[in-house]
Write a protein that holds these residues in place. Structure first.
Motif, PDB file in Angstrom:
ATOM      1  N   LYS A 203       0.841  -1.207   0.000  1.00 37.31           N
ATOM      2  CA  LYS A 203       0.000   0.000   0.000  1.00 37.31           C
ATOM      3  C   LYS A 203       0.873   1.254   0.000  1.00 37.31           C
ATOM      4  O   LYS A 203       0.626   2.195  -0.751  1.00 37.31           O
ATOM      5  CB  LYS A 203      -0.923  -0.009   1.209  1.00 37.31           C
ATOM      6  N   VAL A 204       1.904   1.260   0.824  1.00 34.99           N
ATOM      7  CA  VAL A 204       2.818   2.408   0.881  1.00 34.99           C
ATOM      8  C   VAL A 204       3.524   2.591  -0.457  1.00 34.99           C
ATOM      9  O   VAL A 204       3.669   3.710  -0.949  1.00 34.99           O
ATOM     10  CB  VAL A 204       3.837   2.239   2.033  1.00 34.99           C
TER      11      VAL A 204
ATOM     12  N   ARG B 294       2.408   1.682  -3.426  1.00 32.02           N
ATOM     13  CA  ARG B 294       1.432   2.166  -4.401  1.00 32.02           C
ATOM     14  C   ARG B 294       1.168   3.648  -4.204  1.00 32.02           C
ATOM     15  O   ARG B 294       1.088   4.408  -5.166  1.00 32.02           O
ATOM     16  CB  ARG B 294       0.139   1.368  -4.291  1.00 32.02           C
ATOM     17  N   GLU B 295       1.036   4.091  -2.945  1.00 30.16           N
ATOM     18  CA  GLU B 295       0.796   5.506  -2.658  1.00 30.16           C
ATOM     19  C   GLU B 295       1.970   6.375  -3.096  1.00 30.16           C
ATOM     20  O   GLU B 295       1.791   7.537  -3.442  1.00 30.16           O
ATOM     21  CB  GLU B 295       0.510   5.695  -1.170  1.00 30.16           C
ATOM     22  N   ALA B 296       3.174   5.803  -3.085  1.00 32.08           N
ATOM     23  CA  ALA B 296       4.358   6.538  -3.528  1.00 32.08           C
ATOM     24  C   ALA B 296       4.525   6.487  -5.042  1.00 32.08           C
ATOM     25  O   ALA B 296       5.432   7.114  -5.586  1.00 32.08           O
ATOM     26  CB  ALA B 296       5.604   5.975  -2.853  1.00 32.08           C
ATOM     27  N   GLY B 297       3.659   5.729  -5.740  1.00 30.26           N
ATOM     28  CA  GLY B 297       3.730   5.645  -7.188  1.00 30.26           C
ATOM     29  C   GLY B 297       4.780   4.676  -7.699  1.00 30.26           C
ATOM     30  O   GLY B 297       5.193   4.762  -8.853  1.00 30.26           O
ATOM     31  N   LEU B 298       5.212   3.757  -6.863  1.00 29.49           N
ATOM     32  CA  LEU B 298       6.235   2.793  -7.267  1.00 29.49           C
ATOM     33  C   LEU B 298       5.588   1.548  -7.848  1.00 29.49           C
ATOM     34  O   LEU B 298       4.491   1.163  -7.451  1.00 29.49           O
ATOM     35  CB  LEU B 298       7.096   2.402  -6.067  1.00 29.49           C
ATOM     36  N   THR B 299       6.292   0.920  -8.778  1.00 30.84           N
ATOM     37  CA  THR B 299       5.840  -0.322  -9.382  1.00 30.84           C
ATOM     38  C   THR B 299       6.713  -1.461  -8.875  1.00 30.84           C
ATOM     39  O   THR B 299       7.939  -1.405  -8.983  1.00 30.84           O
ATOM     40  CB  THR B 299       5.937  -0.246 -10.919  1.00 30.84           C
ATOM     41  N   VAL B 300       6.076  -2.476  -8.334  1.00 30.60           N
ATOM     42  CA  VAL B 300       6.814  -3.622  -7.814  1.00 30.60           C
ATOM     43  C   VAL B 300       7.229  -4.505  -8.986  1.00 30.60           C
ATOM     44  O   VAL B 300       6.409  -4.907  -9.797  1.00 30.60           O
ATOM     45  CB  VAL B 300       5.956  -4.421  -6.809  1.00 30.60           C
ATOM     46  N   ASP B 301       8.518  -4.770  -9.089  1.00 28.14           N
ATOM     47  CA  ASP B 301       9.050  -5.620 -10.146  1.00 28.14           C
ATOM     48  C   ASP B 301       9.116  -7.069  -9.675  1.00 28.14           C
ATOM     49  O   ASP B 301       8.794  -7.986 -10.410  1.00 28.14           O
ATOM     50  CB  ASP B 301      10.441  -5.135 -10.546  1.00 28.14           C
TER      51      ASP B 301
ATOM     52  N   VAL C  51      10.841  -9.978   4.098  1.00 27.48           N
ATOM     53  CA  VAL C  51      10.131  -9.560   2.898  1.00 27.48           C
ATOM     54  C   VAL C  51      11.079  -8.676   2.099  1.00 27.48           C
ATOM     55  O   VAL C  51      11.584  -7.676   2.602  1.00 27.48           O
ATOM     56  CB  VAL C  51       8.842  -8.764   3.237  1.00 27.48           C
ATOM     57  N   GLU C  52      11.330  -9.067   0.859  1.00 23.67           N
ATOM     58  CA  GLU C  52      12.246  -8.329  -0.014  1.00 23.67           C
ATOM     59  C   GLU C  52      11.447  -7.861  -1.223  1.00 23.67           C
ATOM     60  O   GLU C  52      10.904  -8.677  -1.970  1.00 23.67           O
ATOM     61  CB  GLU C  52      13.378  -9.252  -0.438  1.00 23.67           C
ATOM     62  N   ILE C  53      11.363  -6.541  -1.404  1.00 19.14           N
ATOM     63  CA  ILE C  53      10.589  -5.971  -2.502  1.00 19.14           C
ATOM     64  C   ILE C  53      11.541  -5.215  -3.417  1.00 19.14           C
ATOM     65  O   ILE C  53      12.292  -4.346  -2.968  1.00 19.14           O
ATOM     66  CB  ILE C  53       9.485  -5.025  -1.987  1.00 19.14           C
ATOM     67  N   HIS C  54      11.510  -5.565  -4.699  1.00 15.01           N
ATOM     68  CA  HIS C  54      12.310  -4.879  -5.711  1.00 15.01           C
ATOM     69  C   HIS C  54      11.360  -4.054  -6.559  1.00 15.01           C
ATOM     70  O   HIS C  54      10.345  -4.562  -7.034  1.00 15.01           O
ATOM     71  CB  HIS C  54      13.043  -5.894  -6.598  1.00 15.01           C
ATOM     72  N   PHE C  55      11.715  -2.806  -6.755  1.00 11.62           N
ATOM     73  CA  PHE C  55      10.874  -1.909  -7.527  1.00 11.62           C
ATOM     74  C   PHE C  55      11.425  -1.735  -8.926  1.00 11.62           C
ATOM     75  O   PHE C  55      12.632  -1.796  -9.147  1.00 11.62           O
ATOM     76  CB  PHE C  55      10.769  -0.549  -6.829  1.00 11.62           C
TER      77      PHE C  55
END
Length: 63
Positions: free
Chosen positions: A22-23, A25-32, A41-45
């Motif tokens: 959610k954070v 998405r609110e920042a306008g980032l796209t999860v790759d 939890v490892e999130i790559h944008f």
């Protein structure tokens, strides 16, 4: 440093993962890519400046 008992298992809760997404998405980032391994939890944008990387299709021909 925190030491956990050996028999205690850690895992990421669904609510925590949802809040991270959610954070983002609110920042306008796209999860790759997202990897969840136990409590980690490892999130790559996606890089905003370069195109999305091509899908590895194993050199299959399109029909």
């Amino acid at each position: 440093m925190t030491i956990l008992p050996q028999n205690r298992k850690q895992r990421a809760s669904p609510a925590t993962v949802r809040s991270y997404l959610k954070v983002a998405r609110e920042a306008g980032l796209t999860v790759d890519k997202m990897c969840i391994d136990g409590g980690k939890v490892e999130i790559h944008f996606a890089d905003l400046e370069s195109p999305r990387r091509p899908i590895d299709d194993g050199d299959l021909e399109k029909w």
